[in-house]
Design a protein around this motif. Structure first.
Motif, PDB file in Angstrom:
ATOM      1  N   GLN A   4     -34.456 -16.097 -15.245  1.00 55.71           N
ATOM      2  CA  GLN A   4     -35.375 -14.881 -15.743  1.00 55.71           C
ATOM      3  C   GLN A   4     -35.096 -14.210 -16.959  1.00 55.71           C
ATOM      4  O   GLN A   4     -35.869 -13.727 -17.651  1.00 55.71           O
ATOM      5  CB  GLN A   4     -35.228 -13.750 -14.459  1.00 55.71           C
ATOM      6  N   GLY A   5     -33.568 -14.416 -17.518  1.00 54.95           N
ATOM      7  CA  GLY A   5     -33.295 -13.724 -18.489  1.00 54.95           C
ATOM      8  C   GLY A   5     -34.038 -14.426 -19.852  1.00 54.95           C
ATOM      9  O   GLY A   5     -34.263 -13.620 -20.828  1.00 54.95           O
ATOM     10  N   ALA A   6     -34.244 -15.673 -19.752  1.00 54.80           N
ATOM     11  CA  ALA A   6     -35.055 -16.376 -20.832  1.00 54.80           C
ATOM     12  C   ALA A   6     -36.431 -15.760 -20.698  1.00 54.80           C
ATOM     13  O   ALA A   6     -37.003 -15.510 -21.987  1.00 54.80           O
ATOM     14  CB  ALA A   6     -35.293 -17.730 -20.723  1.00 54.80           C
ATOM     15  N   VAL A   7     -36.978 -15.275 -19.776  1.00 56.95           N
ATOM     16  CA  VAL A   7     -38.053 -14.695 -19.811  1.00 56.95           C
ATOM     17  C   VAL A   7     -38.335 -13.416 -20.385  1.00 56.95           C
ATOM     18  O   VAL A   7     -39.242 -13.124 -21.343  1.00 56.95           O
ATOM     19  CB  VAL A   7     -38.977 -14.907 -18.325  1.00 56.95           C
ATOM     20  N   PHE A   8     -37.131 -12.678 -20.075  1.00 55.62           N
ATOM     21  CA  PHE A   8     -37.125 -11.341 -20.938  1.00 55.62           C
ATOM     22  C   PHE A   8     -36.928 -11.427 -22.301  1.00 55.62           C
ATOM     23  O   PHE A   8     -37.410 -10.515 -22.748  1.00 55.62           O
ATOM     24  CB  PHE A   8     -36.102 -10.516 -20.089  1.00 55.62           C
ATOM     25  N   LYS A  66     -31.806  -6.667 -14.101  1.00 57.11           N
ATOM     26  CA  LYS A  66     -30.618  -7.187 -13.222  1.00 57.11           C
ATOM     27  C   LYS A  66     -30.128  -6.304 -12.458  1.00 57.11           C
ATOM     28  O   LYS A  66     -29.712  -6.195 -11.182  1.00 57.11           O
ATOM     29  CB  LYS A  66     -29.712  -8.114 -14.190  1.00 57.11           C
ATOM     30  N   ASP A  67     -29.628  -5.111 -13.159  1.00 56.99           N
ATOM     31  CA  ASP A  67     -28.812  -3.956 -12.813  1.00 56.99           C
ATOM     32  C   ASP A  67     -29.593  -3.290 -11.603  1.00 56.99           C
ATOM     33  O   ASP A  67     -28.905  -2.632 -10.827  1.00 56.99           O
ATOM     34  CB  ASP A  67     -28.224  -3.022 -13.727  1.00 56.99           C
ATOM     35  N   LEU A  68     -30.836  -3.356 -11.566  1.00 56.58           N
ATOM     36  CA  LEU A  68     -31.573  -2.618 -10.691  1.00 56.58           C
ATOM     37  C   LEU A  68     -32.102  -3.475  -9.554  1.00 56.58           C
ATOM     38  O   LEU A  68     -32.870  -3.044  -8.834  1.00 56.58           O
ATOM     39  CB  LEU A  68     -33.065  -2.031 -11.296  1.00 56.58           C
ATOM     40  N   GLY A  69     -31.621  -4.582  -9.373  1.00 58.91           N
ATOM     41  CA  GLY A  69     -31.650  -5.670  -8.288  1.00 58.91           C
ATOM     42  C   GLY A  69     -32.732  -6.602  -8.539  1.00 58.91           C
ATOM     43  O   GLY A  69     -33.064  -7.324  -7.634  1.00 58.91           O
ATOM     44  N   GLY A  70     -33.349  -6.537  -9.598  1.00 59.59           N
ATOM     45  CA  GLY A  70     -34.509  -7.703 -10.023  1.00 59.59           C
ATOM     46  C   GLY A  70     -35.649  -7.364  -9.235  1.00 59.59           C
ATOM     47  O   GLY A  70     -35.914  -6.354  -8.829  1.00 59.59           O
ATOM     48  N   GLY A  71     -36.423  -8.554  -9.143  1.00 60.27           N
ATOM     49  CA  GLY A  71     -37.746  -8.202  -8.497  1.00 60.27           C
ATOM     50  C   GLY A  71     -38.569  -7.203  -9.278  1.00 60.27           C
ATOM     51  O   GLY A  71     -38.553  -6.929 -10.480  1.00 60.27           O
ATOM     52  N   GLY A  73     -39.888  -3.853  -7.996  1.00 59.68           N
ATOM     53  CA  GLY A  73     -39.905  -2.741  -7.155  1.00 59.68           C
ATOM     54  C   GLY A  73     -40.077  -1.500  -8.023  1.00 59.68           C
ATOM     55  O   GLY A  73     -40.204  -1.355  -9.043  1.00 59.68           O
ATOM     56  N   TRP A  74     -40.221  -0.198  -7.133  1.00 60.61           N
ATOM     57  CA  TRP A  74     -40.302   0.868  -7.736  1.00 60.61           C
ATOM     58  C   TRP A  74     -39.127   1.282  -8.750  1.00 60.61           C
ATOM     59  O   TRP A  74     -39.451   2.179  -9.733  1.00 60.61           O
ATOM     60  CB  TRP A  74     -40.625   1.977  -6.618  1.00 60.61           C
ATOM     61  N   PRO A  75     -37.979   1.109  -8.299  1.00 63.89           N
ATOM     62  CA  PRO A  75     -36.708   1.579  -9.218  1.00 63.89           C
ATOM     63  C   PRO A  75     -36.986   1.014 -10.415  1.00 63.89           C
ATOM     64  O   PRO A  75     -36.747   1.390 -11.547  1.00 63.89           O
ATOM     65  CB  PRO A  75     -35.644   1.004  -8.637  1.00 63.89           C
ATOM     66  N   LEU A  76     -37.784  -0.024 -10.798  1.00 59.71           N
ATOM     67  CA  LEU A  76     -37.913  -0.763 -12.208  1.00 59.71           C
ATOM     68  C   LEU A  76     -39.376  -0.021 -12.890  1.00 59.71           C
ATOM     69  O   LEU A  76     -39.387  -0.351 -13.902  1.00 59.71           O
ATOM     70  CB  LEU A  76     -38.264  -2.190 -12.129  1.00 59.71           C
ATOM     71  N   ALA A  77     -40.065   0.592 -12.245  1.00 63.18           N
ATOM     72  CA  ALA A  77     -41.391   1.181 -12.723  1.00 63.18           C
ATOM     73  C   ALA A  77     -41.098   1.957 -14.176  1.00 63.18           C
ATOM     74  O   ALA A  77     -41.688   1.611 -15.059  1.00 63.18           O
ATOM     75  CB  ALA A  77     -42.149   1.723 -11.444  1.00 63.18           C
ATOM     76  N   LEU A  78     -40.314   2.871 -14.001  1.00 67.37           N
ATOM     77  CA  LEU A  78     -40.165   3.552 -15.168  1.00 67.37           C
ATOM     78  C   LEU A  78     -39.409   3.129 -16.333  1.00 67.37           C
ATOM     79  O   LEU A  78     -39.839   2.857 -17.544  1.00 67.37           O
ATOM     80  CB  LEU A  78     -39.436   5.009 -14.784  1.00 67.37           C
ATOM     81  N   PRO A  79     -38.045   2.508 -16.091  1.00 70.25           N
ATOM     82  CA  PRO A  79     -37.524   1.794 -17.011  1.00 70.25           C
ATOM     83  C   PRO A  79     -37.991   0.790 -17.604  1.00 70.25           C
ATOM     84  O   PRO A  79     -38.165   0.673 -19.134  1.00 70.25           O
ATOM     85  CB  PRO A  79     -36.236   1.489 -16.472  1.00 70.25           C
ATOM     86  N   LEU A  80     -38.710  -0.252 -16.964  1.00 66.37           N
ATOM     87  CA  LEU A  80     -39.240  -1.298 -17.342  1.00 66.37           C
ATOM     88  C   LEU A  80     -40.759  -0.998 -18.099  1.00 66.37           C
ATOM     89  O   LEU A  80     -41.370  -1.546 -19.050  1.00 66.37           O
ATOM     90  CB  LEU A  80     -39.595  -2.454 -16.488  1.00 66.37           C
ATOM     91  N   GLY A  81     -41.412  -0.162 -17.143  1.00 67.14           N
ATOM     92  CA  GLY A  81     -42.987   0.560 -17.594  1.00 67.14           C
ATOM     93  C   GLY A  81     -42.860   0.941 -19.244  1.00 67.14           C
ATOM     94  O   GLY A  81     -43.813   0.931 -20.057  1.00 67.14           O
ATOM     95  N   LEU A  82     -41.876   1.974 -19.387  1.00 72.31           N
ATOM     96  CA  LEU A  82     -41.515   2.519 -20.704  1.00 72.31           C
ATOM     97  C   LEU A  82     -41.457   1.548 -21.716  1.00 72.31           C
ATOM     98  O   LEU A  82     -42.047   1.454 -23.005  1.00 72.31           O
ATOM     99  CB  LEU A  82     -40.552   3.610 -20.470  1.00 72.31           C
ATOM    100  N   TYR A  83     -40.605   0.478 -21.156  1.00 75.85           N
ATOM    101  CA  TYR A  83     -40.414  -0.512 -22.286  1.00 75.85           C
ATOM    102  C   TYR A  83     -41.495  -1.427 -22.704  1.00 75.85           C
ATOM    103  O   TYR A  83     -41.827  -1.759 -23.750  1.00 75.85           O
ATOM    104  CB  TYR A  83     -39.409  -1.455 -21.691  1.00 75.85           C
TER     105      TYR A  83
END
Length: 173
Positions: A4-8, A66-71, A73-83
């Motif tokens: 998945q890292g390659a995708v990112f 990766k540090d937020l558990g992948g997938g 879910g809601w924990p990723l919404a703000l950090p990756l949404g802003l990104y």
């Protein structure tokens, strides 16, 4: 690194590739004009730096994911949404600059992008310090890009860049 890292790492380049496909004919004279900047890098250097920056920030986004558990879910919404918003704005800046040749509008978007990158770094820092630090070269490059854009915008407003009255036309008060 997981697959998945390659995708990112590749994801940020999709917009850059599209921008390049649509603007490649306009890029060669991007920093030329009546008052060419002596310190303005050639467009190939600009593309190389943007490509490098996108690799770096793509890897940073992978570390956060990766540090937020992948997938997704809601924990990723703000950090990756802003990104994701930051990526869209950065692609927009490139389009405004190279295709629309609108340094004033590009400068406004660069200032917005600067704020988004700082916000992203602040949000990423508690999650992954390295990911936040990987945004520092991006901020440095945005500073250089904003300085060039500001100068080109300012020069486009200077009277010596606009045609003046001809001998037949009297000056009006």
């Amino acid at each position: 690194m997981r697959p998945q890292g390659a995708v990112f790492v590749v994801l940020p380049h999709l917009g850059l590739i599209l921008v390049w496909l649509f603007t490649s004919n306009q890029m060669s004279g991007w920093c030329e004009g009546p008052q060419k900047l002596a310190w303005c890098p050639p467009y190939k250097v600009v593309l190389l730096v943007w490509t490098t920056i996108f690799f770096i920030i793509g890897y940073g986004s992978y570390l956060v994911w990766k540090d937020l558990g992948g997938g997704f879910g809601w924990p990723l919404a703000l950090p990756l949404g802003l990104y994701a918003i930051q990526l869209a704005v950065s692609w927009t800046v490139l389009i405004l600059f190279f295709e629309a040749r609108s340094p004033g509008l590009a400068l406004l978007h660069l200032l917005l992008l600067y704020g988004l990158v700082v916000s992203t770094a602040l949000i990423w820092h508690p999650i992954n310090k390295l990911a936040a630090l990987l945004l520092l070269p991006y901020l440095a490059w945005l500073t250089v890009t904003a300085a060039i854009t500001y100068r080109l915008w300012r020069d486009s407003l200077c009277p010596e860049n606009h045609p003046g009255p001809t001998a037949e036309e009297p000056l009006r008060p």
